[in-house]
Design a protein around this motif. Structure first.
Motif, short mmCIF file in Angstrom:
data_model
loop_
_atom_site.label_atom_id
_atom_site.label_comp_id
_atom_site.label_asym_id
_atom_site.label_seq_id
_atom_site.Cartn_x
_atom_site.Cartn_y
_atom_site.Cartn_z
N VAL A 270 0.84 -1.20 0.00
CA VAL A 270 0.00 0.00 0.00
C VAL A 270 0.88 1.25 0.00
O VAL A 270 0.71 2.16 -0.83
N LEU A 271 1.84 1.30 0.92
CA LEU A 271 2.68 2.51 1.03
C LEU A 271 3.49 2.72 -0.25
O LEU A 271 3.60 3.85 -0.74
N ASN A 273 2.85 1.59 -3.37
CA ASN A 273 2.02 1.93 -4.52
C ASN A 273 1.50 3.36 -4.44
O ASN A 273 1.26 4.00 -5.46
N LEU A 274 1.29 3.85 -3.23
CA LEU A 274 0.82 5.23 -3.08
C LEU A 274 1.95 6.23 -3.29
O LEU A 274 1.69 7.42 -3.46
N GLY A 275 3.18 5.77 -3.26
CA GLY A 275 4.31 6.71 -3.40
C GLY A 275 4.82 7.21 -2.06
O GLY A 275 5.64 8.12 -2.01
N LEU A 276 4.37 6.60 -0.97
CA LEU A 276 4.76 7.10 0.36
C LEU A 276 6.12 6.59 0.80
O LEU A 276 6.64 7.04 1.82
N TYR B 186 -4.42 2.71 -9.00
CA TYR B 186 -4.26 1.84 -7.82
C TYR B 186 -5.15 2.33 -6.69
O TYR B 186 -5.84 1.55 -6.04
N VAL B 299 0.74 12.87 -2.52
CA VAL B 299 1.16 11.73 -3.35
C VAL B 299 0.00 11.10 -4.12
O VAL B 299 0.24 10.36 -5.08
#
Lengths: 414, 414
Positions: A270-271, A273-276, B186, B299
């Motif tokens: 999750v992190l 894929n979100l770019g976090l 996503y 993001v």
């Protein structure tokens, strides 16, 4: 013979290093610890004193230093008279601390590869981008630099060498790192989240069939049936030691496997894929520039805070295959460590313990002269036997399964 | 009769409002749009011109304004001669824009409740914390203020009133909001992530048995079998309209249900549990103070960017139960909208479309005098019929199922 140790860093691993140095200060001499925040150093020394960890009467002093400032580190080395520097600060300070050692002649030991905060997973071999560029200079100046002397990298490199020394030819080295412990939090990383996540966001490099193979994280998984912790799923991961072992054993496949549960993978996915997990700054609507990964680090638990409640065990080892007298041979060389025992001894969790104990063993071998190489070495380039002998004594005993995983189980030197 | 419109804001909903105002500029008069970034306003106007959306020749001008600066907004209202202000800026600017309307006498219309950036889900009824405190002042000055005139809140409030007008007594109002569309990313939120997540991180307030009931988000789920979109799982959620409908229909249970898929819930749960949805600043290791939620917003995809690829439909409606002539009666009043059709008409996705079209219908009713209330009103306090009539014509037709969900399906005014 070298004496007097300066520890750089004041995190979870530094705490273990401090305790272990204190327990062996008859060999190591005067002890110093330095980080940006001197109060963190003082807290560690207080813990050491409270445990009565100093083997013989001696000094243990704290200092404030910006480890990114090579001249400041060199001045501190001169002021303290330290002949051995144990760098367990952030991975971003390796080169400035190494430069300070080159400047002063002190021996340098670290536990993880140098990283540029702005880059993730550079071209392999990773050591070639930074540390190895100073190898000739170390040799010319006679400065000892031991790279990656934690558990992995570090002990696992010594395991590979120990196994390889019993074979005519090595065909594969699979390092398997399983943490079967539980910290009881929703989610936490076992060491600096910034470094932890950076390991898994880039290309996974492994050395196979004489070349670098590229995969994505969690692309290749395999179940491993290990002693004590049982069957665990581990994933092909990028890791420092692959990059030196591939250079030293270029005919062998070299892979690193790290164990992950489904929950960790979900949160990570999750992190990511979100770019976090990006190390590149983003701009908020209000115009503030911020690196997402640093914010994730800020909201996650401090890895050191996990220690009191951490239970369970780790199992880390090398499956090494090769040929001896024309026949295939296989060894599994490994250690099992316990989170709770680590906490009771030094106030840290098992991941910090396994990283911190070996670097002190390496420092003791530099002090005794056995590993005082007067040049730059990765751990597999040094005799593993005195290293494993000290580790047996100071908390990380090595065992071997003959014939590979599940084979006859005995102490490495039985 | 009021004329000339000032739109505050330049996001996805503002774009829809601009197009719909242009399509009805014979009624609305001169058009103006203002936001912090004037270039965003210009881009919207260019889109309107490119579509040939202006019904009759007229002006559409852009302005830069800081909507948090009430005096600046008042000056802009005076400069432009706007008699109607449509506030579709951030939820943080409602009170400063409303104050500017009170200062100048212009009518105020918005689509969402005021929020303090530092607080989440304050004590119910939410309108009581900010907007309703100005109700007496609106009445004293004869200033029209229509609160929450988007789809939900807004159209669903009119649906509730429309159904209630056909009953002797209302026993429950269940608002169900399902977005069965797909944006192909996503993860993305359909409107400002900051506002979107803030809706779900606090206590879920519903009005049941004559009092406020508190639940956690995703604690109470229910499957709803809806027209066109089929069976969808929706969760009891906090939402603006519950707080005014509960005041106007205190004997009815008032609940809001929002549809979520498993993937959305997983991402939301990870982010929330890690603390990344917090509106409270954290400090990075480097000492930078930053609000995690603002980084998550930075993001995520810009909601407006989803429009070109968005397909599928939304279904939003009210299940209203009550008593008529001593017998239980039930109505489902609803609209189905299509993401692709919205994009083709105004260049926005369906969620922005359903929020933006109704506020223009409300502005047209203020212009005509039918809703020019000279005081503060929530939508259910106004006659719903002219509103639904305009909505039928400008893109959001209302249908009714008699006897409740699955009952005889017909136009609301058939």
């Amino acid at each position: 013979m070298k004496r007097n140790v300066l520890i750089i860093g004041a995190g979870g691993v530094a705490q273990v290093v401090a305790h272990k140095c204190a327990q062996n200060n008859d060999i190591l001499g005067e002890l110093h610890i330095a980080s940006r925040t001197r109060a963190k150093c003082d807290a560690i020394i207080e813990g050491v004193v409270a445990k009565g960890a100093m083997k013989v009467p001696g000094t243990f002093s704290s200092h404030a230093v910006d480890a990114m400032d090579s001249a400041a580190v060199a001045a501190l080395i001169r002021d303290t008279g330290a002949e051995i520097v144990i760098n367990v600060g952030s991975s971003f300070v390796n080169m400035t601390v190494l430069d300070a050692c080159l400047e002063t002649g002190a021996a340098y030991i670290d536990t993880a590869i140098h990283e540029d905060p702005k880059k993730i997973c550079e071209a392999p071999p990773w050591y070639g981008n930074y540390e190895w560029k100073k190898r000739d200079l170390c040799a010319a100046k006679g400065v000892t630099a031991i790279l990656g002397a934690g558990f992995d990298p570090g002990v696992v490199n010594a395991y590979a060498r120990f196994a390889a020394d019993q074979m005519d030819e090595v065909t594969s080295i699979d390092i398997v790192d399983i943490n079967a412990g539980s910290h009881g939090r929703y989610f936490a990383t076992n060491f600096d989240p910034e470094i932890n996540f950076r390991e898994f966001t880039g290309t996974v490099y492994s050395w196979q069939n004489g070349g670098w193979q590229e995969n994505a994280m969690f692309e290749v998984g395999q179940d491993w049936d290990l002693p004590v912790v049982g069957t665990c799923r581990a994933y092909l991961s990028g890791h420092d030691e692959v990059h030196s072992l591939a250079a030293n054993y270029p005919k062998a496949d070299v892979r690193f496997w790290m164990g992950f549960g489904a929950h960790y993978i979900n949160v990570f996915t999750v992190l990511k894929n979100l770019g976090l997990l990006s190390e590149q700054p983003v701009k908020t609507a209000e115009g503030l520039e911020v690196v997402p990964l640093k914010v994730v680090k800020a909201v996650l638990p401090d890895p050191a805070s996990l220690a009191p409640d951490y239970t369970g065990k780790t199992c880390i080892g090398d499956v090494v295959k090769g040929v001896k007298d024309g026949k295939p041979v296989e060894l599994f060389v490994y250690n099992v460590a316990d989170h709770k025992e680590a906490y009771e001894e030094v106030g840290s969790q098992g991941i910090s313990y396994t990283a911190g104990v070996p670097v002190v063993a390496a420092a003791m071998l530099v002090a005794s002269g056995e590993w005082d190489a007067k040049t730059m070495k990765n751990v597999e380039e040094l005799d593993p036997k005195p290293f494993l002998t000290i580790l047996d004594r100071i908390g990380l005993p090595t065992r071997v399964q003959i014939g590979g995983l599940g084979g006859e189980d005995r102490a490495w030197n039985a």
